[in-house]
Design a protein around this motif. Structure first.
Motif, PDB file in Angstrom:
ATOM      1  N   VAL A  89       0.808  -1.217   0.000  1.00 27.60           N
ATOM      2  CA  VAL A  89       0.000   0.000   0.000  1.00 27.60           C
ATOM      3  C   VAL A  89       0.842   1.268   0.000  1.00 27.60           C
ATOM      4  CG1 VAL A  89      -1.837   1.253   1.182  1.00 27.60           C
ATOM      5  CG2 VAL A  89      -1.782  -1.247   1.265  1.00 27.60           C
ATOM      6  N   HIS A  90       1.875   1.314   0.858  1.00 23.45           N
ATOM      7  CA  HIS A  90       2.594   2.564   1.098  1.00 23.45           C
ATOM      8  C   HIS A  90       4.039   2.475   0.620  1.00 23.45           C
ATOM      9  CE1 HIS A  90      -0.777   3.722   3.590  1.00 23.45           C
ATOM     10  NE2 HIS A  90      -0.673   2.574   4.228  1.00 23.45           N
ATOM     11  N   TRP A  91       4.506   3.545  -0.035  1.00 23.94           N
ATOM     12  CA  TRP A  91       5.918   3.627  -0.377  1.00 23.94           C
ATOM     13  C   TRP A  91       6.691   4.177   0.815  1.00 23.94           C
ATOM     14  CZ3 TRP A  91       7.197   1.026  -4.451  1.00 23.94           C
ATOM     15  CH2 TRP A  91       6.291   0.900  -5.510  1.00 23.94           C
ATOM     16  N   LEU A  92       7.821   3.554   1.142  1.00 23.68           N
ATOM     17  CA  LEU A  92       8.673   4.024   2.237  1.00 23.68           C
ATOM     18  C   LEU A  92      10.011   4.479   1.665  1.00 23.68           C
ATOM     19  CD1 LEU A  92       6.445   2.870   3.950  1.00 23.68           C
ATOM     20  CD2 LEU A  92       8.133   1.676   5.308  1.00 23.68           C
ATOM     21  N   ILE A 108      13.370   7.361   6.372  1.00 20.10           N
ATOM     22  CA  ILE A 108      12.821   8.652   6.793  1.00 20.10           C
ATOM     23  C   ILE A 108      11.408   8.407   7.317  1.00 20.10           C
ATOM     24  CG2 ILE A 108      12.341  11.030   6.113  1.00 20.10           C
ATOM     25  CD1 ILE A 108      15.298  10.093   5.845  1.00 20.10           C
ATOM     26  N   ARG A 109      11.204   8.582   8.622  1.00 16.34           N
ATOM     27  CA  ARG A 109       9.937   8.180   9.239  1.00 16.34           C
ATOM     28  C   ARG A 109       8.949   9.332   9.440  1.00 16.34           C
ATOM     29  NH1 ARG A 109       8.332   3.565  11.209  1.00 16.34           N
ATOM     30  NH2 ARG A 109       6.796   4.829  12.290  1.00 16.34           N
ATOM     31  N   ALA A 110       9.444  10.568   9.580  1.00  9.09           N
ATOM     32  CA  ALA A 110       8.517  11.686   9.798  1.00  9.09           C
ATOM     33  C   ALA A 110       9.231  12.999   9.521  1.00  9.09           C
ATOM     34  CB  ALA A 110       7.977  11.678  11.229  1.00  9.09           C
ATOM     35  N   VAL A 111       8.475  13.953   8.983  1.00 14.05           N
ATOM     36  CA  VAL A 111       9.002  15.298   8.775  1.00 14.05           C
ATOM     37  C   VAL A 111       7.955  16.311   9.248  1.00 14.05           C
ATOM     38  CG1 VAL A 111      10.283  14.512   6.733  1.00 14.05           C
ATOM     39  CG2 VAL A 111       8.099  15.706   6.441  1.00 14.05           C
ATOM     40  N   ASN A 135       3.364  12.750   9.530  1.00 15.23           N
ATOM     41  CA  ASN A 135       3.905  12.157  10.756  1.00 15.23           C
ATOM     42  C   ASN A 135       3.936  10.625  10.699  1.00 15.23           C
ATOM     43  OD1 ASN A 135       1.121  11.865  10.924  1.00 15.23           O
ATOM     44  ND2 ASN A 135       1.055  12.153  13.124  1.00 15.23           N
ATOM     45  N   GLY A 136       4.449  10.104   9.585  1.00 11.66           N
ATOM     46  CA  GLY A 136       4.626   8.662   9.429  1.00 11.66           C
ATOM     47  C   GLY A 136       5.292   8.411   8.091  1.00 11.66           C
ATOM     48  N   PRO A 137       6.001   7.276   7.946  1.00  7.19           N
ATOM     49  CA  PRO A 137       6.790   7.046   6.731  1.00  7.19           C
ATOM     50  C   PRO A 137       5.951   6.900   5.460  1.00  7.19           C
ATOM     51  CG  PRO A 137       6.765   5.092   8.142  1.00  7.19           C
ATOM     52  CD  PRO A 137       6.169   6.202   8.935  1.00  7.19           C
TER      53      PRO A 137
END
Length: 209
Positions: A89-92, A108-111, A135-137
């Motif tokens: 589902v999600h690109w990290l 990179i987990r949060a910016v 607030n999540g990768p």
DNA sequence: ACGAGGATGCTCT
DNA sequence: GAGCATCCTCGTG
């Protein structure tokens, strides 16, 4: 401010991960406003780490590396992107570290969003509060329009790069175990700014049951 | 506030 | 077929 260079990433992964906290992440777009955020949370993955995707590719006793599958890209040149589809589902977003041939990457987990906030909200959903944008990768890659296209591309200049930063006087860099893993949970390899509102809300793996 | 569960695709056994 | 470096929604209190 110059982008972080290849030399910046050709170092111990733990050092790179700590130095990236406080850095700016810039996603330049030719036809629209750039996305800019301040990195507030990272994680370390290395070749001797059971949570590492290339974990079984490197034989330390013989020094041989099997170059099979996506995980082998974690041994590629420093400063390249390693972008991974999580749960289908999600690109990290990761940056490859250490000299070529040595496996390592920083997730990179949060910016904290700094520029392009309304455009991020348009991508993430109109009802999102600012704190929920990045607030999540998986959230930050959606907000910054980062996907597979950045896998194995140079992250040392436009369209996607970092600018060295640092912490403010009243900020403290702290650690915990990493999030969402089942192996290697004893390693304190998550780095984040203590009490920063844009740090991801998830619970570190070592604190789960 | 908080917990449970589903979506969804790639990799390895 | 299982196991994920996640996020969102919908239940309950």
């Amino acid at each position: 401010m110059d982008p972080c260079s290849t030399d910046f990433f050709t170092r111990d992964t733990l050092k790179v991960a700590q130095d990236l906290v406080g850095a700016r992440l810039v996603r330049a777009r030719s036809d629209a406003e750039s996305f800019v955020g301040r990195v507030v949370e990272t994680e370390v993955y290395t070749q001797d780490d059971p949570a590492f995707h290339g974990w079984n590719l490197y034989d330390a006793e013989t020094g041989t590396l099997r170059k099979e599958g996506r995980g082998a890209d974690l041994f590629s040149a420093p400063g390249l992107g390693y972008v991974y589809l999580c749960y289908g589902v999600h690109w990290l977003l990761n940056v490859v570290t250490e000299p070529e041939g040595t496996g390592g990457a920083v997730l990179i987990r949060a910016v904290e969003p700094l520029e392009g906030i309304e455009a991020m909200r348009a991508r993430r959903g109109p009802d999102r509060r600012d704190v929920e944008l990045t607030n999540g990768p998986g959230k930050l890659t959606e907000a910054f329009d980062v996907d597979d296209a950045f896998h194995q591309t140079e992250l040392t200049g436009p369209p996607l790069y970092f600018e060295a930063g640092g912490l403010l006087d009243d900020e403290t860099l702290t650690t915990s175990s990493r999030i969402g893993i089942s192996k290697g949970i004893e390693r304190p390899w998550r780095f984040f700014i203590e009490d920063h509102p844009f740090v991801s809300p998830a619970t570190p793996s070592a604190q789960n049951s």
